[in-house]
Structures are given as structure tokens and as C-alpha cells.
Design an enzyme around this catalytic site. Structure first.
Site: not given
Ligand code: KIV
Length: 270
Positions: A45-46, A114, A116, A183
Site C-alpha cells: 500500500d506504499s 498481508k 498489519e 518494520e
Molecule cells: O507497503 C509496503 O510497501 C510495505 C513494506 C513492508 C515494503 O508494507
């Protein structure tokens, strides 16, 4: 060419073979990463910060993620493809989380998602994983909680918060996650978590002791220049190269030097 699966990553940890990972948001970047031999690609989500020009990952939506993941999928043949579940696509309710994870598998062809969070996400991780969809965890500086952290600060730097992170890591593993991103945490803590867990840890700003490393591709290429965290290593300066290429092109057009005869076509009827 054998595709990378979640089991490949597990056996890499067992053999002490480091796992490499980078982000991609489009087919071209994904194809280049895949050909270079990356182990897994994350549609992070970056994307919101490095592609969409936002100041955090919070504006990323399910439709953005579906779109970017679908186009990344076209460029990937070997690497494991993981997509970030965007902010508020899994926090609100279990049913919404399972539905949205399912959309990423059915409509975008991901191999894993993924999520969080620690203990508070255990049930969500468990339900998604038990439905047959592999889940990667993410602890430490979880960017979707940036407002709560008050910035992109080092996490788990006190004894109490480090103990909490170790507990969360175990809970995430026990809930069924197949890997865990750590992270921006102290390297000694990342080593402790890596040794304590059976699943691979993937570090970003977590030192050298994790089972693998991930960075944002636009950061290592020197494309994204708004800020550069200390944990980023730059392998290229593409922003300067691109600026120079654009400036030269503009000059060539203005000076009448582009296109040249060999860049133009002649008609057969003239
Ligand atoms: O959104 C992202 O790019 C991430 C990092 C772990 C690279 O979650």
C-alpha cells in the site's frame, strides 16, 4: 522454472537461505523483478505514497489494490505474489476481511495477502488462513497506524513494547500466518523474534538478522525522493537520469533536432 510458494519460503528459513523481496505496482516493474530472481513481490500500500502522491498509505483502497495487483500479476511468473490488504479493508469486521481477501485471490490472482497488526488481528488472520488464503503478518512500524504512532518512528524500543511485540509475533504465527514482516524495530529484537519463530521474518529497517529483507523498489532505484529512511540502500539514481532524459528531449524538440530523418517515414506515393 519452479514457482516460489509459501513452502519455498519456509524451507529457505530452515536452510538459512535469505529471502529477497521488493514492491511492484505495475506489470513492467514486476516483470523486471521476476526476471532478476526476486523471491516475492509485494503490491504494497506504499503505492499510495510512491505512485499516487499521497502522504501516507491510508488513502489506498480495495479498488486501487485490485487494479495494481491485477497488472502486477501479468508480469510475474516465478515469484510469490503478495498484496497488502489496504486500510479499512479488514479492520471493520471478520466477514468484510474474508470477503476482501477473497477478492484479491479470485479477481487479482494473489498468492497471499498481508495484514498489519498483532493479537488484535489474530482472529482475522486465522479465519482468512483457514479459508485457504495464506496470510503474511506485519508488526513494528505498521504504516496504517501512523496517526496513532505520531509519525514514522522506531517501534518497540522499550522493554515493555519489545515484550509486547514478541508476544504479538507468536500470536500471529499461531493464528496461521506463514511469514511476518518486521518494520523499523531494533535489530536485537528482530533477531530474538527471528530465533523464536518457526515462520520466516522479513525485515525492513529491522537489521540483518531477519530471514529475509524487503524494501520499496522506488526507494532503492532513487525514484522516490520525498524522503529516504536510514534503512534504505540506493542502488541507482533513476530520478536524476529521468530528469536529464526529459530535459534533453525537450531541448531537442525545441531546437528542431527531433525527429531526425531516420526517425521519420517517407511515403511510397511521393
Ligand atoms: O507497503 C509496503 O510497501 C510495505 C513494506 C513492508 C515494503 O508494507
Amino acid at each position: 522454472m519452479k514457482p516460489v510458494t509459501i513452502h519455498t519460503l519456509a524451507s529457505m528459513k530452515q536452510k538459512g537461505e535469505k529471502i529477497s523481496a521488493l514492491t511492484a505496482y505495475d506489470a513492467l516493474m514486476a516483470m523486471l523483478l521476476d526476471k532478476a530472481g526476486i523471491d516475492f513481490i509485494l503490491v504494497g500500500d506504499s503505492c499510495a505514497t510512491v505512485v499516487q502522491g499521497e502522504s501516507s498509505t491510508l488513502p489506498m483502497t480495495m479498488s486501487h489494490t485490485l487494479y495494481h495487483t491485477k497488472i502486477v500479476r501479468k508480469g510475474v511468473q516465478r515469484a510469490l505474489l503478495v498484496a497488502d490488504m489496504p486500510f479499512m479493508s479488514y479492520q471493520e469486521s471478520l466477514s468484510k476481511a474474508i470477503r476482501n481477501a477473497g477478492r484479491l485471490f479470485q479477481q487479482a490472482g494473489v498468492d497471499a495477502v498481508k495484514i498489519e497488526g498483532g493479537a488484535e488481528m489474530a482472529e482475522t488472520i486465522q479465519k482468512i488462513a483457514r479459508a485457504g488464503m495464506p496470510v503474511m503478518g506485519h508488526l513494528g512500524l505498521t504504516p496504517q497506524s501512523v496517526k496513532q504512532f505520531g509519525g514514522y518512528k522506531l517501534q518497540a524500543a522499550t522493554r515493555a513494547s519489545a515484550d509486547k511485540l514478541i508476544k504479538d509475533a507468536r500470536v500471529v504465527q499461531d493464528a496461521g500466518a506463514f511469514a511476518l514482516v518486521l518494520e523499523k524495530i531494533p535489530q536485537t529484537l528482530a533477531r530474538q523474534v527471528t530465533q523464536a519463530l518457526d515462520i520466516p521474518t522479513i525485515g525492513i529497517g529491522a537489521g540483518p538478522h531477519c530471514d529475509g529483507q524487503i524494501l520499496v523498489s522506488h526507494d532503492i532505484l532513487g525514484l522516490f525522493q520525498a524522503f529516504q529512511p536510514r534503512f534504505v540502500r540506493r542502488y541507482a539514481d533513476l530520478a536524476s537520469e529521468m530528469s536529464q532524459a526529459f530535459t534533453r528531449y525537450i531541448k531537442d524538440v525545441k531546437d528542431g533536432n527531433f525527429p531526425a530523418p531516420e526517425e521519420s517515414y517517407d511515403s511510397e506515393i511521393e
